[in-house]
Motif scaffolding. Structure first.
Motif, mmCIF file in Angstrom:
data_model
loop_
_atom_site.group_PDB
_atom_site.id
_atom_site.type_symbol
_atom_site.label_atom_id
_atom_site.label_comp_id
_atom_site.label_asym_id
_atom_site.label_seq_id
_atom_site.Cartn_x
_atom_site.Cartn_y
_atom_site.Cartn_z
ATOM 1 N N GLU A 99 -6.427 -7.760 -0.316
ATOM 2 C CA GLU A 99 -6.348 -6.895 -1.492
ATOM 3 C C GLU A 99 -5.054 -6.167 -1.186
ATOM 4 O O GLU A 99 -4.942 -5.549 -0.056
ATOM 5 C CB GLU A 99 -7.424 -6.044 -1.843
ATOM 6 N N TRP A 100 -3.994 -6.021 -2.161
ATOM 7 C CA TRP A 100 -3.052 -5.097 -2.163
ATOM 8 C C TRP A 100 -3.192 -3.819 -2.726
ATOM 9 O O TRP A 100 -3.423 -4.008 -3.923
ATOM 10 C CB TRP A 100 -1.654 -5.944 -2.531
ATOM 11 N N PHE A 101 -2.871 -2.858 -2.167
ATOM 12 C CA PHE A 101 -2.918 -1.429 -2.451
ATOM 13 C C PHE A 101 -1.202 -0.870 -2.857
ATOM 14 O O PHE A 101 -0.781 -0.777 -1.807
ATOM 15 C CB PHE A 101 -3.638 -0.507 -1.797
ATOM 16 N N PRO A 102 -0.849 -0.943 -4.075
ATOM 17 C CA PRO A 102 0.649 -0.542 -4.220
ATOM 18 C C PRO A 102 0.958 0.856 -3.752
ATOM 19 O O PRO A 102 2.200 1.109 -3.451
ATOM 20 C CB PRO A 102 1.023 -0.859 -5.652
ATOM 21 N N LYS A 103 -0.160 1.730 -3.760
ATOM 22 C CA LYS A 103 0.158 3.162 -3.579
ATOM 23 C C LYS A 103 -0.762 3.816 -2.550
ATOM 24 O O LYS A 103 -1.447 4.541 -2.858
ATOM 25 C CB LYS A 103 0.359 3.880 -4.742
ATOM 26 N N PRO A 151 -6.296 0.741 1.756
ATOM 27 C CA PRO A 151 -6.272 1.789 0.815
ATOM 28 C C PRO A 151 -5.897 3.181 1.263
ATOM 29 O O PRO A 151 -5.439 3.840 0.384
ATOM 30 C CB PRO A 151 -7.735 1.997 0.299
ATOM 31 N N GLU A 152 -5.901 3.645 2.518
ATOM 32 C CA GLU A 152 -5.688 4.755 3.119
ATOM 33 C C GLU A 152 -5.004 4.690 4.344
ATOM 34 O O GLU A 152 -5.757 3.818 5.143
ATOM 35 C CB GLU A 152 -6.701 5.764 3.008
ATOM 36 N N LEU A 153 -4.062 5.316 4.740
ATOM 37 C CA LEU A 153 -3.607 5.358 6.072
ATOM 38 C C LEU A 153 -3.379 6.632 7.097
ATOM 39 O O LEU A 153 -3.070 7.635 6.126
ATOM 40 C CB LEU A 153 -2.099 4.694 6.218
ATOM 41 N N ASN A 154 -3.679 6.583 8.189
ATOM 42 C CA ASN A 154 -3.743 7.899 8.992
ATOM 43 C C ASN A 154 -2.678 7.657 10.073
ATOM 44 O O ASN A 154 -2.994 6.716 10.728
ATOM 45 C CB ASN A 154 -5.187 8.352 9.574
ATOM 46 N N ASN A 164 -2.774 15.848 6.174
ATOM 47 C CA ASN A 164 -1.732 16.196 4.843
ATOM 48 C C ASN A 164 -1.083 15.144 4.543
ATOM 49 O O ASN A 164 -0.799 14.321 5.270
ATOM 50 C CB ASN A 164 -0.827 17.103 5.638
ATOM 51 N N LEU A 165 -0.972 14.874 3.146
ATOM 52 C CA LEU A 165 -0.259 13.641 2.673
ATOM 53 C C LEU A 165 1.119 13.726 3.032
ATOM 54 O O LEU A 165 1.848 15.034 2.779
ATOM 55 C CB LEU A 165 -0.488 13.599 0.924
ATOM 56 N N ILE A 166 1.633 12.804 3.561
ATOM 57 C CA ILE A 166 3.135 12.525 3.919
ATOM 58 C C ILE A 166 3.630 11.663 2.714
ATOM 59 O O ILE A 166 5.020 11.928 2.409
ATOM 60 C CB ILE A 166 3.233 11.734 5.207
ATOM 61 N N CYS A 167 3.422 10.425 2.293
ATOM 62 C CA CYS A 167 3.823 9.783 1.284
ATOM 63 C C CYS A 167 3.026 8.728 0.795
ATOM 64 O O CYS A 167 1.880 8.563 1.294
ATOM 65 C CB CYS A 167 5.363 9.128 1.809
ATOM 66 N N TYR A 168 3.505 7.634 0.013
ATOM 67 C CA TYR A 168 2.713 6.539 -0.463
ATOM 68 C C TYR A 168 3.479 5.545 -0.148
ATOM 69 O O TYR A 168 4.738 5.356 -0.121
ATOM 70 C CB TYR A 168 2.738 6.622 -2.044
ATOM 71 N N VAL A 169 2.636 4.328 0.315
ATOM 72 C CA VAL A 169 3.389 2.965 0.661
ATOM 73 C C VAL A 169 2.455 1.976 0.127
ATOM 74 O O VAL A 169 1.383 2.316 -0.011
ATOM 75 C CB VAL A 169 3.643 2.941 2.148
ATOM 76 N N GLY A 170 2.943 0.851 0.026
ATOM 77 C CA GLY A 170 2.182 -0.466 -0.335
ATOM 78 C C GLY A 170 1.647 -0.986 1.128
ATOM 79 O O GLY A 170 2.044 -1.040 2.015
#
Length: 72
Positions: free
Chosen positions: A9-13, A31-34, A21-27
């Motif tokens: 599954e692809w999560f575009p944001k 669903p979430e990256l740390n 702390n939120l740094i940015c959004y990536v594809g």
């Protein structure tokens, strides 16, 4: 045509977090990256000369070759 149901599954944001702390959004396929290291704390970008040594490797190397450690 790609085969159905074989691709992740692809999560575009997907949000990217560092230290909570939120740094940015990536594809991403997650669903979430740390992340542990990014440009705000990486020695190359911060001009920090601190050597990260978790197991005493630097001290053993310096002692083995008779070199002075940065603290001396």
């Amino acid at each position: 045509m790609p085969k159905a149901e074989i691709h992740p599954e692809w999560f575009p944001k997907s949000p990217v977090f560092f230290d909570g702390n939120l740094i940015c959004y990536v594809g991403s396929t997650k669903p979430e990256l740390n992340v542990d290291v990014w440009l705000k704390n990486h020695p190359f970008y911060t001009d920090s000369l601190t050597i990260i040594d978790t197991e005493g490797r630097v001290e053993r190397f310096m002692k083995k070759y008779g070199l002075e450690t940065p603290e001396n």
